[in-house]
Design a protein around this motif. Structure first.
Motif, short mmCIF file in Angstrom:
data_model
loop_
_atom_site.label_atom_id
_atom_site.label_comp_id
_atom_site.label_asym_id
_atom_site.label_seq_id
_atom_site.Cartn_x
_atom_site.Cartn_y
_atom_site.Cartn_z
N LEU A 124 4.15 -11.21 8.72
CA LEU A 124 3.68 -9.92 8.21
C LEU A 124 2.42 -10.12 7.38
CD1 LEU A 124 4.67 -6.95 8.23
CD2 LEU A 124 5.83 -7.42 6.07
N ASP A 125 1.31 -9.55 7.83
CA ASP A 125 0.07 -9.55 7.05
C ASP A 125 0.22 -8.52 5.93
OD1 ASP A 125 -2.48 -9.31 6.00
OD2 ASP A 125 -3.49 -9.18 7.94
N VAL A 126 0.28 -9.00 4.68
CA VAL A 126 0.56 -8.11 3.54
C VAL A 126 -0.70 -7.77 2.77
CG1 VAL A 126 2.94 -8.88 3.34
CG2 VAL A 126 1.15 -10.08 2.06
N GLY A 127 -1.87 -8.06 3.33
CA GLY A 127 -3.11 -7.72 2.66
C GLY A 127 -3.21 -6.22 2.42
N GLY A 128 -3.55 -5.83 1.21
CA GLY A 128 -3.77 -4.42 0.90
C GLY A 128 -2.52 -3.62 0.64
N GLN A 129 -1.36 -4.26 0.50
CA GLN A 129 -0.13 -3.53 0.19
C GLN A 129 0.78 -4.42 -0.64
OE1 GLN A 129 2.19 -2.64 3.75
NE2 GLN A 129 1.41 -4.45 4.79
N ALA A 130 1.78 -3.82 -1.24
CA ALA A 130 2.74 -4.57 -2.04
C ALA A 130 4.14 -4.22 -1.57
CB ALA A 130 2.53 -4.30 -3.53
N GLN A 131 4.89 -3.39 -2.37
CA GLN A 131 6.25 -3.02 -1.95
C GLN A 131 6.28 -2.29 -0.61
OE1 GLN A 131 4.98 -2.59 -5.05
NE2 GLN A 131 6.59 -2.54 -6.63
N SER A 132 5.19 -1.66 -0.24
CA SER A 132 5.14 -0.94 1.04
C SER A 132 5.33 -1.88 2.22
CB SER A 132 3.81 -0.19 1.18
OG SER A 132 3.68 0.81 0.20
N ALA A 133 5.04 -3.17 2.04
CA ALA A 133 5.25 -4.11 3.14
C ALA A 133 6.71 -4.13 3.57
CB ALA A 133 4.81 -5.52 2.72
N ALA A 134 7.63 -3.88 2.62
CA ALA A 134 9.05 -3.88 2.96
C ALA A 134 9.40 -2.73 3.90
CB ALA A 134 9.90 -3.79 1.69
N ALA A 135 8.71 -1.60 3.74
CA ALA A 135 8.98 -0.46 4.63
C ALA A 135 8.60 -0.80 6.06
CB ALA A 135 8.22 0.77 4.15
#
Length: 438
Positions: free
Chosen positions: A123-134
């Motif tokens: 999962l590329d999590v650049g530019g997000q935080a907790q939203s990556a979990a969604a």
């Protein structure tokens, strides 16, 4: 037969870093003394060579759209003797040919479900935080029949960034198996058809060793191994791999001609065929053989050298005077009358077909192909249905020869690139994967 446990390394989309993660995992696990069998989901031409360099074992494409279950079962046997299987997905996890059910036919999810391999989502999590979990939760729940093992976070910006993402994942009940800090040097070089080929990488061994050290430092390899599940490729009886189109096959093989599916070569050799490689770029004529096979690759990047390869051209024409020649994609273009490069320079080709193509006039041609032959191709009679894949940017300017096949895409829509035939010479823009079993 008992096959080793495996995992599917996938992602929400292309460009998330799953290939570098795959290579790092293959090498790190191999360094730990494991025999790791790599596979590639889908029709990608390039990744298997990188897998082989990282794992030290040949990698094979497994394609649930183009291959019958029996062929997939046969190829799964390549994992015999390995300790672990790692399969790399293509595109996004659920991307494939549109069907009425969940996911797409030919998707990585479909293959993982059929083989029983739990999915690791990169999962590329650049530019997000907790939203990556969604995002991850949607992938975990989209297909309840698909085993989902956890996520590897990629391109993490800072310890604080990682903590916020882990918090979201914990709230969603998702396991984080690793968190990779952002590093610009982890991106493999690319060109118009994807990654630069493994054989052209300036220092591939050092790059893979670096990926392995990076993954070892940031991924829980022991947990990943523990999550692997036993391979169970359905109940289909293994079927023979594709049979050879001739007994002695002269195969063009260099930086301009490199896209040959590993399972084809394995099938040819298993049936006793002799494969004789030669290099058009080195101006080598085809060796004495029953058939000359020009695979795809990057002739548009080497058109001047190919046009000037007098010994190759003379040998190819002499062979075609009495024996068959077949070309796929780039090889097909080289059999034609002329090829125009990106700068607009037209280079004369072999002239064994009337085909004229241009890489200057670029348009993407991409997708699965179903072809019904109207004339024979080496190894296949008229009326045979073949499954393959087309991926190129070149445009046909002239195609005066008789069509070789009636070709459609995966949705059944007709495709204009029908291939050509003239005397002993045939060519297609699609790369053959398997004979249609339907």
């Amino acid at each position: 037969m008992t096959l080793p446990p495996g995992l599917m390394i996938s992602a929400p989309a292309s460009g998330t870093g799953k290939t570098t993660v795959m290579l790092g995992l293959l090498r790190a696990l191999a360094e730990d003394g494991l025999a790791v069998q790599p596979f590639k989901s889908g029709p990608d031409y390039i990744d298997p060579a990188f897998h082989r360099a990282a794992a030290g074992r040949a990698s094979f494409n497994l394609d649930s759209w183009a291959m019958a279950p029996g062929m997939i079962a046969a190829l799964a046997r390549q994992a015999e003797g390995a300790d672990l299987v790692l399969a790399e997905g293509s595109m996004g996890l659920f991307d494939g040919v549109a069907t009425a059910g969940v996911g797409g036919h030919g998707s990585s999810a479909e293959l993982a479900r059929a083989m029983g391999w739990p999915v690791i989502l990169v999962l590329d999590v650049g530019g997000q935080a907790q939203s990556a979990a969604a995002t991850a939760l949607g992938f975990a729940r989209y297909d309840t029949g698909l085993p989902f093992a956890g996520v590897i976070l990629n391109r993490v910006a800072s310890p604080r960034h990682e903590r916020l993402i882990r918090l979201g994942m914990a709230q969603a009940g998702l396991r984080v198996l690793g968190a990779l800090p952002r590093r610009g040097d982890l991106k493999l070089p690319e060109r118009h058809l994807g990654l630069v080929q493994a054989t052209e990488h300036s220092d591939l061994e050092a790059a893979i060793a670096g990926y392995a050290a990076f993954l070892r430092a940031h991924v829980d390899l022991a947990a990943l191994r523990a999550l692997a599940a036993a391979c169970a490729p359905g109940t289909a009886a293994p079927q023979p791999l594709p049979r050879p189109p001739a007994q002695r096959i002269a195969l063009a093989q260099d930086a301009a001609f490199s896209f040959t599916y590993p399972h084809l070569l394995a099938g040819w050799r298993a049936a006793g065929a002799e494969v004789l490689p030669f290099s058009p770029l080195a101006d080598e004529p085809p060796p004495a053989a029953d058939l000359v096979w020009l695979p795809g690759g990057y002739p548009e990047l080497h058109a001047g050298r190919i046009a000037a390869a007098g010994r190759f051209m003379a040998g190819l024409r002499a062979h075609a005077a009495t024996r068959p020649v077949h070309g796929e994609c780039g090889g097909y273009m080289v059999l034609g009358q002329a090829l125009t490069d990106a700068a607009g320079v037209a280079h004369p080709m072999a002239g064994l077909l009337g085909l004229v193509t241009s890489y200057q006039t670029r348009r993407l041609h991409l997708g699965y192909r179903l072809a019904q032959l109207v004339a024979p191709v080496p190894g296949f009679a008229p009326g045979t249905r073949l499954r393959g894949h087309e991926f190129h940017y070149s445009t046909i300017l002239s195609q005066p020869d008789a069509p070789l096949a009636a070709v459609s895409d995966a949705d059944g829509a007709p495709v204009a690139e029908t291939g050509s035939r003239r005397g002993t010479v045939t060519g297609t823009f699609f790369h053959l994967i398997a004979e249609d079993a339907a």
